[in-house]
Design an enzyme around this catalytic site. Structure first.
Site, PDB file in Angstrom:
ATOM      1  N   ARG A  47      44.361  33.834  56.629  1.00  0.00           N
ATOM      2  CA  ARG A  47      44.488  34.911  55.634  1.00  0.00           C
ATOM      3  C   ARG A  47      45.912  35.469  55.582  1.00  0.00           C
ATOM      4  O   ARG A  47      46.348  35.999  54.568  1.00  0.00           O
ATOM      5  CB  ARG A  47      43.453  36.022  55.900  1.00  0.00           C
ATOM      6  CG  ARG A  47      43.538  37.163  54.894  1.00  0.00           C
ATOM      7  CD  ARG A  47      42.301  38.055  54.795  1.00  0.00           C
ATOM      8  NE  ARG A  47      41.535  38.163  55.998  1.00  0.00           N
ATOM      9  CZ  ARG A  47      41.921  38.852  57.087  1.00  0.00           C
ATOM     10  NH1 ARG A  47      43.072  39.495  57.089  1.00  0.00           N
ATOM     11  NH2 ARG A  47      41.159  38.892  58.153  1.00  0.00           N
ATOM     12  N   TYR A  99      46.350  39.661  28.330  1.00  0.00           N
ATOM     13  CA  TYR A  99      45.193  38.931  28.837  1.00  0.00           C
ATOM     14  C   TYR A  99      44.019  39.910  28.960  1.00  0.00           C
ATOM     15  O   TYR A  99      44.152  41.010  29.478  1.00  0.00           O
ATOM     16  CB  TYR A  99      45.531  38.292  30.184  1.00  0.00           C
ATOM     17  CG  TYR A  99      44.409  37.451  30.711  1.00  0.00           C
ATOM     18  CD1 TYR A  99      44.046  36.280  30.071  1.00  0.00           C
ATOM     19  CD2 TYR A  99      43.695  37.846  31.825  1.00  0.00           C
ATOM     20  CE1 TYR A  99      42.996  35.518  30.537  1.00  0.00           C
ATOM     21  CE2 TYR A  99      42.643  37.083  32.304  1.00  0.00           C
ATOM     22  CZ  TYR A  99      42.299  35.914  31.652  1.00  0.00           C
ATOM     23  OH  TYR A  99      41.247  35.174  32.114  1.00  0.00           O
ATOM     24  N   ASP A 171      54.102  38.748  32.908  1.00  0.00           N
ATOM     25  CA  ASP A 171      53.150  37.638  32.966  1.00  0.00           C
ATOM     26  C   ASP A 171      53.784  36.472  32.201  1.00  0.00           C
ATOM     27  O   ASP A 171      53.905  36.506  30.983  1.00  0.00           O
ATOM     28  CB  ASP A 171      51.817  38.069  32.341  1.00  0.00           C
ATOM     29  CG  ASP A 171      50.724  37.006  32.487  1.00  0.00           C
ATOM     30  OD1 ASP A 171      51.069  35.819  32.609  1.00  0.00           O
ATOM     31  OD2 ASP A 171      49.535  37.373  32.457  1.00  0.00           O
ATOM     32  N   LYS A 196      46.642  27.605  34.989  1.00  0.00           N
ATOM     33  CA  LYS A 196      47.008  27.107  33.670  1.00  0.00           C
ATOM     34  C   LYS A 196      48.073  26.002  33.807  1.00  0.00           C
ATOM     35  O   LYS A 196      47.797  24.960  34.344  1.00  0.00           O
ATOM     36  CB  LYS A 196      47.456  28.274  32.794  1.00  0.00           C
ATOM     37  CG  LYS A 196      46.542  29.519  32.889  1.00  0.00           C
ATOM     38  CD  LYS A 196      45.138  29.291  32.374  1.00  0.00           C
ATOM     39  CE  LYS A 196      44.166  30.429  32.707  1.00  0.00           C
ATOM     40  NZ  LYS A 196      44.585  31.775  32.330  1.00  0.00           N
TER      41      LYS A 196
HETATM   42  C1  LIG Z   1      44.293  33.066  32.655  1.00  0.00           C
HETATM   43  C2  LIG Z   1      45.303  34.137  32.556  1.00  0.00           C
HETATM   44  C3  LIG Z   1      45.359  35.176  33.499  1.00  0.00           C
HETATM   45  C4  LIG Z   1      44.332  35.307  34.615  1.00  0.00           C
HETATM   46  O1  LIG Z   1      44.410  34.248  35.509  1.00  0.00           O
HETATM   47  P1  LIG Z   1      43.160  33.703  36.381  1.00  0.00           P
HETATM   48  O2  LIG Z   1      43.756  32.610  37.189  1.00  0.00           O
HETATM   49  O3  LIG Z   1      42.108  33.251  35.422  1.00  0.00           O
HETATM   50  O4  LIG Z   1      42.694  34.856  37.203  1.00  0.00           O
HETATM   51  C5  LIG Z   1      46.363  36.120  33.364  1.00  0.00           C
HETATM   52  N1  LIG Z   1      47.267  36.056  32.356  1.00  0.00           N
HETATM   53  C6  LIG Z   1      47.223  35.080  31.435  1.00  0.00           C
HETATM   54  C7  LIG Z   1      48.238  35.085  30.350  1.00  0.00           C
HETATM   55  C8  LIG Z   1      46.261  34.091  31.496  1.00  0.00           C
HETATM   56  O5  LIG Z   1      46.215  33.130  30.569  1.00  0.00           O
END
Ligand SMILES: *Cc1c(COP(=O)(O)O)cnc(C)c1O
Length: 373
Positions: A47, A99, A171, A196
């Site tokens: 962890r 998001y 982000d 992603k």
């Molecule tokens: C998918 C996504 C998230 C969240 O990510 P997870 O891995 O699903 O928790 C945050 N910001 C954007 C732009 C995303 O496409």
């Protein structure tokens, strides 16, 4: 060094014990001490950190031009860890188009944690400046945004936040460091849902934070991760490490195809609007040109005849898979409002596309047959 080279070579260590080119996958949960009780290696307990995760962090930091990176179990765990590193009483400014679950954090969780949120249209820097208060600790940015593909002037927004004494988090999931590097523009931390593009194959969940400086913020977020436990599994770190080796060429090809698809659909009679930053008609196209090297592979379409027509078109697509998420090798389509559920804010006639690695001519042909009535 150019980005494509860095993506292949960052933390590409040859295993000293075996000479293996591919990284070892360390699944051990605990690490031994010697007779004097000194740790044999750098790690103690999973962890707190593990060798595969550390290798991914050493690869991610230079890709975003940061000094340090932290890997977490998902993009949302990474976002939550940043917010949980702030003190009660802190005010956070978030974008109106973000998001979906970031809005849930703002509405449902920040108040429980004793924090206050303001939601603003970040494409309007005047609105951002007006929202900043002496208690503002963090400005959350997302560009291009989900699902409207709004583009924020990152240099302007970061300067406004800094003048008010607030940190900025960006982000960067849609753009990836292959196209946009917010830390080079002055942001303090960059977030990725590595689920992603960084993973890139729709088979791993993960989140990552990259910090411009290794400082108090990095330490506080690391403490949140260690104590609250939003850590990634070693195998997930291994898959993301594998994914980033091909990031540059995947995103380059996907962006090229997306521009071709956007141009082909721009004047289609069934379509009211194509939201894609690479089109000259996008309201912030010039800003996107300044801060991105290409425009990414995400776009949204607004269907002329409304929600029922949008759902019908989604149902008729053959090559695009009907699924949420993005950034894999296969093209995906979703009626965004359906995926967001009850509290969704996506316009009902909006279709979101994630362009994959198929030939763009085949994707365009599929969209044309689905849109022809
Ligand atoms: C998918 C996504 C998230 C969240 O990510 P997870 O891995 O699903 O928790 C945050 N910001 C954007 C732009 C995303 O496409």
């Amino acid at each position: 060094m150019r980005f494509a080279t860095l993506a292949v070579h960052a933390a590409h260590d040859i295993d000293p014990t075996t000479g293996a080119i591919a990284p070892p996958l360390h699944l051990s949960t605990t690490y031994a001490r010697d007779a004097e009780l000194r740790l044999v290696g750098e790690h103690q307990y999973i962890r707190e950190g593990n060798p595969t995760q550390s290798q991914l962090e050493r690869a991610l930091a230079p890709l975003e031009s940061g000094e340090a990176a932290l890997v977490l179990s998902s993009g949302m765990a990474a976002a939550a860890a940043v917010l949980q590193s702030l003190e009660p009483g802190a005010h956070v400014v978030l974008p109106d188009d973000a998001y979906y679950h970031m809005r849930a954090i703002a509405h449902d969780f920040l108040p429980r944690w004793g924090m206050r949120a303001s939601i603003v249209d970040m494409a309007d820097l005047g609105a951002l400046r007006a929202a900043l208060t002496p208690q503002t600790r963090l400005v959350w940015l997302e560009s291009p945004s989900n699902p409207l593909l709004k583009v924020v002037d990152l240099v302007g927004a970061i300067a406004a936040a800094r003048a008010a004494g607030a940190l900025t988090a960006v982000d960067n999931t849609f753009a990836t460091p292959a196209l946009q590097r917010p830390l080079e523009l002055g942001a303090d931390v960059v977030l990725h849902s590595t689920t992603k593009y960084l993973g890139g194959h729709s088979d791993v969940q993960g989140g990552a934070l990259v910090f411009r400086r290794r400082d108090g913020l990095t330490e506080r977020v690391a403490e949140v991760r260690q104590v609250l436990g939003g850590v990634s599994s070693p195998f997930n770190s291994w898959l993301v490490l594998r994914g980033i080796r091909t990031l540059a060429c995947r995103v380059e090809a996907q962006s090229r195809s997306a521009l071709a698809v956007a141009r082909a659909l721009e004047s289609h009679p069934a379509i009211a609007a194509v939201h894609y930053p690479g089109l000259e008609g996008h309201p912030n196209h010039e800003v996107a040109r300044r801060q991105m090297s290409a425009f990414g592979a995400m776009m949204s379409l607004r269907i002329q005849d409304g929600e029922a027509a949008a759902k019908r078109a989604v149902g008729r697509l053959r090559l695009f898979t009907r699924a949420t998420s993005l950034g894999g090798v296969e093209s995906l389509v979703e009626h965004r409002r359906t995926s967001e559920g009850a509290h969704g804010t996506a316009p009902p006639e909006l279709i979101r596309l994630s362009i994959g690695l198929e030939h763009p001519d085949d994707l365009i042909a599929d969209l044309e047959q689905a849109l022809s009535v």
